[in-house]
Design an enzyme around this catalytic site. Structure first.
Site, PDB file in Angstrom:
ATOM      1  N   ASP A   1     -55.078   4.772  53.418  1.00  0.00           N
ATOM      2  CA  ASP A   1     -54.517   6.326  53.503  1.00  0.00           C
ATOM      3  C   ASP A   1     -53.762   6.278  52.205  1.00  0.00           C
ATOM      4  O   ASP A   1     -53.216   7.269  52.573  1.00  0.00           O
ATOM      5  CB  ASP A   1     -54.708   6.667  54.917  1.00  0.00           C
ATOM      6  CG  ASP A   1     -55.749   7.051  55.281  1.00  0.00           C
ATOM      7  OD1 ASP A   1     -56.876   7.590  54.466  1.00  0.00           O
ATOM      8  OD2 ASP A   1     -56.126   7.208  56.104  1.00  0.00           O
TER       9      ASP A   1
ATOM     10  N   HIS B   1     -41.399 -14.908  35.967  1.00  0.00           N
ATOM     11  CA  HIS B   1     -41.859 -13.430  36.622  1.00  0.00           C
ATOM     12  C   HIS B   1     -41.248 -13.677  38.044  1.00  0.00           C
ATOM     13  O   HIS B   1     -42.376 -13.506  38.635  1.00  0.00           O
ATOM     14  CB  HIS B   1     -42.996 -12.904  36.241  1.00  0.00           C
ATOM     15  CG  HIS B   1     -43.162 -13.054  34.878  1.00  0.00           C
ATOM     16  ND1 HIS B   1     -44.705 -13.002  34.862  1.00  0.00           N
ATOM     17  CD2 HIS B   1     -42.916 -12.726  33.676  1.00  0.00           C
ATOM     18  CE1 HIS B   1     -44.559 -12.805  33.295  1.00  0.00           C
ATOM     19  NE2 HIS B   1     -43.028 -12.117  32.616  1.00  0.00           N
TER      20      HIS B   1
ATOM     21  N   ASP C   1     -33.179  -9.081  35.765  1.00  0.00           N
ATOM     22  CA  ASP C   1     -33.926  -8.189  35.032  1.00  0.00           C
ATOM     23  C   ASP C   1     -34.267  -6.813  35.329  1.00  0.00           C
ATOM     24  O   ASP C   1     -34.959  -7.004  36.365  1.00  0.00           O
ATOM     25  CB  ASP C   1     -34.858  -9.035  34.646  1.00  0.00           C
ATOM     26  CG  ASP C   1     -35.745  -8.870  32.831  1.00  0.00           C
ATOM     27  OD1 ASP C   1     -35.806  -7.761  33.215  1.00  0.00           O
ATOM     28  OD2 ASP C   1     -36.192  -9.852  32.705  1.00  0.00           O
TER      29      ASP C   1
ATOM     30  N   ASP D   1     -35.266  -2.139  29.516  1.00  0.00           N
ATOM     31  CA  ASP D   1     -35.509  -3.486  30.050  1.00  0.00           C
ATOM     32  C   ASP D   1     -33.857  -4.511  29.846  1.00  0.00           C
ATOM     33  O   ASP D   1     -34.759  -4.792  28.414  1.00  0.00           O
ATOM     34  CB  ASP D   1     -36.516  -4.071  29.018  1.00  0.00           C
ATOM     35  CG  ASP D   1     -37.104  -5.413  29.475  1.00  0.00           C
ATOM     36  OD1 ASP D   1     -36.220  -6.107  30.183  1.00  0.00           O
ATOM     37  OD2 ASP D   1     -37.714  -6.324  28.809  1.00  0.00           O
TER      38      ASP D   1
ATOM     39  N   HIS E   1     -40.651 -19.203  26.197  1.00  0.00           N
ATOM     40  CA  HIS E   1     -40.718 -17.297  25.552  1.00  0.00           C
ATOM     41  C   HIS E   1     -40.507 -17.003  25.038  1.00  0.00           C
ATOM     42  O   HIS E   1     -39.978 -17.653  24.489  1.00  0.00           O
ATOM     43  CB  HIS E   1     -40.807 -16.045  27.444  1.00  0.00           C
ATOM     44  CG  HIS E   1     -39.156 -16.202  27.903  1.00  0.00           C
ATOM     45  ND1 HIS E   1     -38.396 -15.348  26.731  1.00  0.00           N
ATOM     46  CD2 HIS E   1     -38.411 -16.875  28.294  1.00  0.00           C
ATOM     47  CE1 HIS E   1     -36.878 -15.766  26.689  1.00  0.00           C
ATOM     48  NE2 HIS E   1     -37.213 -16.075  28.107  1.00  0.00           N
TER      49      HIS E   1
ATOM     50  N   HIS F   1     -39.583  -8.596  23.129  1.00  0.00           N
ATOM     51  CA  HIS F   1     -41.106  -7.685  22.276  1.00  0.00           C
ATOM     52  C   HIS F   1     -40.331  -6.188  22.196  1.00  0.00           C
ATOM     53  O   HIS F   1     -39.733  -5.526  22.263  1.00  0.00           O
ATOM     54  CB  HIS F   1     -41.745  -7.759  24.088  1.00  0.00           C
ATOM     55  CG  HIS F   1     -40.879  -6.982  25.103  1.00  0.00           C
ATOM     56  ND1 HIS F   1     -40.698  -6.683  25.071  1.00  0.00           N
ATOM     57  CD2 HIS F   1     -40.061  -8.389  25.682  1.00  0.00           C
ATOM     58  CE1 HIS F   1     -39.917  -6.313  26.176  1.00  0.00           C
ATOM     59  NE2 HIS F   1     -39.373  -7.317  26.788  1.00  0.00           N
TER      60      HIS F   1
ATOM     61  N   HIS G   1     -43.038  -3.930  27.884  1.00  0.00           N
ATOM     62  CA  HIS G   1     -44.441  -4.915  27.365  1.00  0.00           C
ATOM     63  C   HIS G   1     -44.788  -3.639  25.887  1.00  0.00           C
ATOM     64  O   HIS G   1     -45.977  -3.654  26.067  1.00  0.00           O
ATOM     65  CB  HIS G   1     -45.192  -5.754  27.119  1.00  0.00           C
ATOM     66  CG  HIS G   1     -44.189  -6.874  28.293  1.00  0.00           C
ATOM     67  ND1 HIS G   1     -44.994  -7.646  28.277  1.00  0.00           N
ATOM     68  CD2 HIS G   1     -42.478  -7.061  28.075  1.00  0.00           C
ATOM     69  CE1 HIS G   1     -43.724  -8.978  29.066  1.00  0.00           C
ATOM     70  NE2 HIS G   1     -42.440  -8.426  28.480  1.00  0.00           N
TER      71      HIS G   1
ATOM     72  N   GLU H   1     -34.213 -11.470  23.796  1.00  0.00           N
ATOM     73  CA  GLU H   1     -33.595 -11.923  25.344  1.00  0.00           C
ATOM     74  C   GLU H   1     -34.215 -13.472  25.179  1.00  0.00           C
ATOM     75  O   GLU H   1     -34.777 -14.026  26.195  1.00  0.00           O
ATOM     76  CB  GLU H   1     -34.894 -11.517  26.725  1.00  0.00           C
ATOM     77  CG  GLU H   1     -36.444 -11.274  25.984  1.00  0.00           C
ATOM     78  CD  GLU H   1     -36.946 -10.748  26.966  1.00  0.00           C
ATOM     79  OE1 GLU H   1     -36.980 -11.150  27.924  1.00  0.00           O
ATOM     80  OE2 GLU H   1     -37.869  -9.368  26.123  1.00  0.00           O
TER      81      GLU H   1
ATOM     82  N   TYR I   1     -33.642 -22.253  30.683  1.00  0.00           N
ATOM     83  CA  TYR I   1     -34.076 -22.519  32.270  1.00  0.00           C
ATOM     84  C   TYR I   1     -33.595 -24.324  32.339  1.00  0.00           C
ATOM     85  O   TYR I   1     -34.642 -24.807  31.656  1.00  0.00           O
ATOM     86  CB  TYR I   1     -35.308 -22.035  32.391  1.00  0.00           C
ATOM     87  CG  TYR I   1     -35.016 -20.689  32.114  1.00  0.00           C
ATOM     88  CD1 TYR I   1     -34.529 -19.442  32.518  1.00  0.00           C
ATOM     89  CD2 TYR I   1     -35.435 -19.986  30.727  1.00  0.00           C
ATOM     90  CE1 TYR I   1     -35.121 -18.227  32.255  1.00  0.00           C
ATOM     91  CE2 TYR I   1     -36.194 -18.717  30.110  1.00  0.00           C
ATOM     92  CZ  TYR I   1     -35.469 -18.020  31.484  1.00  0.00           C
ATOM     93  OH  TYR I   1     -35.452 -16.819  30.275  1.00  0.00           O
TER      94      TYR I   1
ATOM     95  N   ARG J   1     -30.294 -15.801  31.075  1.00  0.00           N
ATOM     96  CA  ARG J   1     -31.153 -15.223  30.653  1.00  0.00           C
ATOM     97  C   ARG J   1     -30.596 -14.281  30.049  1.00  0.00           C
ATOM     98  O   ARG J   1     -30.146 -13.572  30.569  1.00  0.00           O
ATOM     99  CB  ARG J   1     -32.699 -14.828  30.786  1.00  0.00           C
ATOM    100  CG  ARG J   1     -32.944 -13.519  29.533  1.00  0.00           C
ATOM    101  CD  ARG J   1     -34.583 -13.497  29.762  1.00  0.00           C
ATOM    102  NE  ARG J   1     -35.185 -12.883  30.775  1.00  0.00           N
ATOM    103  CZ  ARG J   1     -35.581 -13.250  32.200  1.00  0.00           C
ATOM    104  NH1 ARG J   1     -36.120 -14.476  32.369  1.00  0.00           N
ATOM    105  NH2 ARG J   1     -35.846 -12.864  33.075  1.00  0.00           N
TER     106      ARG J   1
ATOM    107  N   GLU K   1     -30.322 -10.635  27.986  1.00  0.00           N
ATOM    108  CA  GLU K   1     -31.439  -9.534  27.614  1.00  0.00           C
ATOM    109  C   GLU K   1     -30.982  -8.341  26.963  1.00  0.00           C
ATOM    110  O   GLU K   1     -30.277  -7.598  27.639  1.00  0.00           O
ATOM    111  CB  GLU K   1     -32.588  -8.768  27.935  1.00  0.00           C
ATOM    112  CG  GLU K   1     -33.912  -8.389  27.929  1.00  0.00           C
ATOM    113  CD  GLU K   1     -34.873  -8.087  28.015  1.00  0.00           C
ATOM    114  OE1 GLU K   1     -35.123  -8.383  29.808  1.00  0.00           O
ATOM    115  OE2 GLU K   1     -36.376  -7.584  28.037  1.00  0.00           O
TER     116      GLU K   1
HETATM  117  N1  GLY Z   1     -38.411  -7.668  32.108  1.00  0.00           N
HETATM  118  C1  GLY Z   1     -40.111  -8.482  31.077  1.00  0.00           C
HETATM  119  C2  GLY Z   1     -39.283  -8.866  30.209  1.00  0.00           C
HETATM  120  O1  GLY Z   1     -37.936  -9.149  29.800  1.00  0.00           O
HETATM  121  O2  GLY Z   1     -39.700  -8.971  29.358  1.00  0.00           O
HETATM  122 MN    MN Z   2     -37.960  -8.333  27.618  1.00  0.00          MN
HETATM  123 MN    MN Z   3     -36.260  -7.928  30.907  1.00  0.00          MN
END
Ligand code: GLY
Ligand code: MN
Ligand code: MN
Length: 440
Positions: A40, A243, A260, A271, A350, A354, A361, A384, A388, A406, A408
């Protein structure tokens, strides 16, 4: 400039889309549906981005169909029917008359009439564009085509070409209009200010999710009802989990915290990532690594302008990060050779960034005809870089282990260069330290 997308712009988008398609064609785009969380209880509704981009309509269980024949457009919007009982439980519905009055549809229909109306509307259309591969739509399209074939003796002719709508719609979404740029500017500003608030509120002992609470509070108070994605608030070694969204640990004196987080404003995403010391002061190892990542962030941003190849920016980051790792003794060997054999991947696994837009994304191809594409004015992307150092990396001295960094930013490509949308939040070591010192 307005802080919402105008009805006129939604109509222009439909016209611009259809103008690129074959004569005698139709498009179909499906909305999102409610998603159950548990018994529900539903998740807060979020409209499908492409559906919203072309309609501005934010109710679940809807579908739009636009036909073009003899150069004229006909816009049909199917939606949930008015139903007083359902509206008592779940809220107002615009209804078939309302979508004509308020959303620019030429014809409004109840979603319950889909199977009856769509085969009629597609009769004689030669090219049908929809999101091929979208699981919830494919079986329905097959059903409508089967219905049409079963009526062939009545003279019904189904579309003979089924084409990928995403190829066209995603390219449109990739280049942001002036109004979209303004939404992204606002989303980035709200996000940036929320990061500043988190820096000011941070101290040892605070839980990661409590730091996120400051961020979410700021988003809401500035008019962003939802975040663009689940925040990552990772103290110490959690900052190395790309993540990480559990956010359930206490922040420790002497660790860094990586945040982030981005607001969603009027369907457009911020972002931003910042990494800063929980106690307000970087230790020597944290500072040394941070300076390498910051240099990569700054140098990559400085490259951005129309014509620059997306991958060239990534390569620039690899060079700066790998050189930094060698200078700090975390990698040994020749920089070019280390890049060639991807030795940096233990520390930077990574891509540099993006596309950013209605989805964090965002949609849009990164290559054209097999080649990385050049940037164009109106594109928005993230930059970004990160480093790490895994807690169990025994190839490096213990003092480096468990540091995750990071930085970004959100960048709009302009005619002459770029605009850093997320520039309000500090990223220099001394800027961060003095901001945090003021709040102690
Ligand atoms: N927050 C997701 C990324 O930085 O790609
Ligand atoms: Mn990002
Ligand atoms: Mn991000």
């Amino acid at each position: 400039m307005s802080d919402v997308i105008s009805a006129q712009e939604f109509a222009q988008r439909r016209a611009a889309l259809l103008a690129q398609l074959e004569e005698n064609s139709a498009i179909i785009i499906q909305s999102a549906s409610m998603v159950a969380r548990n018994s529900d209880v539903d998740y807060l509704f979020r409209q499908d981005s492409t559906f919203f981009y072309f309609s501005g309509f934010n109710e679940p269980d809807a579908l739009l169909l636009v036909k073009k024949s003899a150069g004229k457009l006909e816009y049909h919007l199917f939606c949930q029917p008015r139903n007083l009982e359902m509206e008592i439980w779940y809220g107002y519905r615009c209804g078939a008359l309302g979508v004509v009055e308020h959303y620019g549809a030429d014809f409004g229909h109840s979603i319950t009439e889909l199977d009856e109306k769509i085969p009629e509307l597609l009769d004689g259309v030669s090219h049908l564009y929809y999101s091929l591969g979208r699981e919830s739509l494919n079986p329905q399209v097959n059903k409508w085509l089967t219905t049409m074939r079963s009526r062939s003796r009545r003279g019904v002719i189904p579309p003979s070409h089924l084409l990928q709508l995403d190829d066209v719609s995603h390219e449109m979404r990739l280049i942001k209009s002036a109004a979209e740029q303004q939404m992204l500017r606002i989303a980035a500003k709200i996000s940036a200010d929320a990061h500043i608030k988190a820096m000011r509120s941070c101290q040892p002992g605070v839980m990661e999710f409590q730091l996120d609470a400051h961020i979410q509070h700021h988003f809401a108070m500035q008019g962003a009802q939802q975040p663009a994605y689940s925040s990552i608030v990772g103290g110490g070694k959690n900052g190395c989990i790309l993540h990480y969204i559990n956010n359930d640990q206490a922040l420790r004196d002497g660790d860094l915290v990586l945040i982030d987080a981005g607001a969603e404003y009027q369907y457009y995403a911020g972002d931003i990532t910042r990494t800063f010391p929980v106690n307000g002061t970087f230790n020597p190892e944290q500072k040394a690594l941070y300076e390498v990542v910051l240099q990569a962030n700054l140098r990559c941003i400085a490259m951005l302008k129309p014509g620059v190849c997306f991958n060239a920016v990534h390569q620039c980051a690899l060079l700066i990060l790998t050189t930094g790792l060698v200078e700090l003794g975390l990698l040994q060997g020749d920089v070019d050779e280390l890049i060639e054999r991807e030795a940096y991947k233990d520390f930077f696994m990574h891509k540099l960034g993006h596309w950013l837009g209605m989805d964090v994304h965002d949609v849009g191809n990164y290559k054209i005809d097999g080649q990385w594409r050049g940037l164009q004015a109106g594109m928005v992307m993230t930059v970004e870089p990160g480093l790490y150092i895994a807690i169990d990396n025994m190839k490096v001295e213990a003092r480096w282990r468990g540091i995750g960094i990071r930085i970004e930013d959100d960048i709009l490509v302009t005619e002459n260069g770029c605009e850093v949308l997320s520039g309000a939040v500090p990223k220099g070591v001394s800027e961060i330290e003095s901001l945090m010192a003021q709040s102690r």
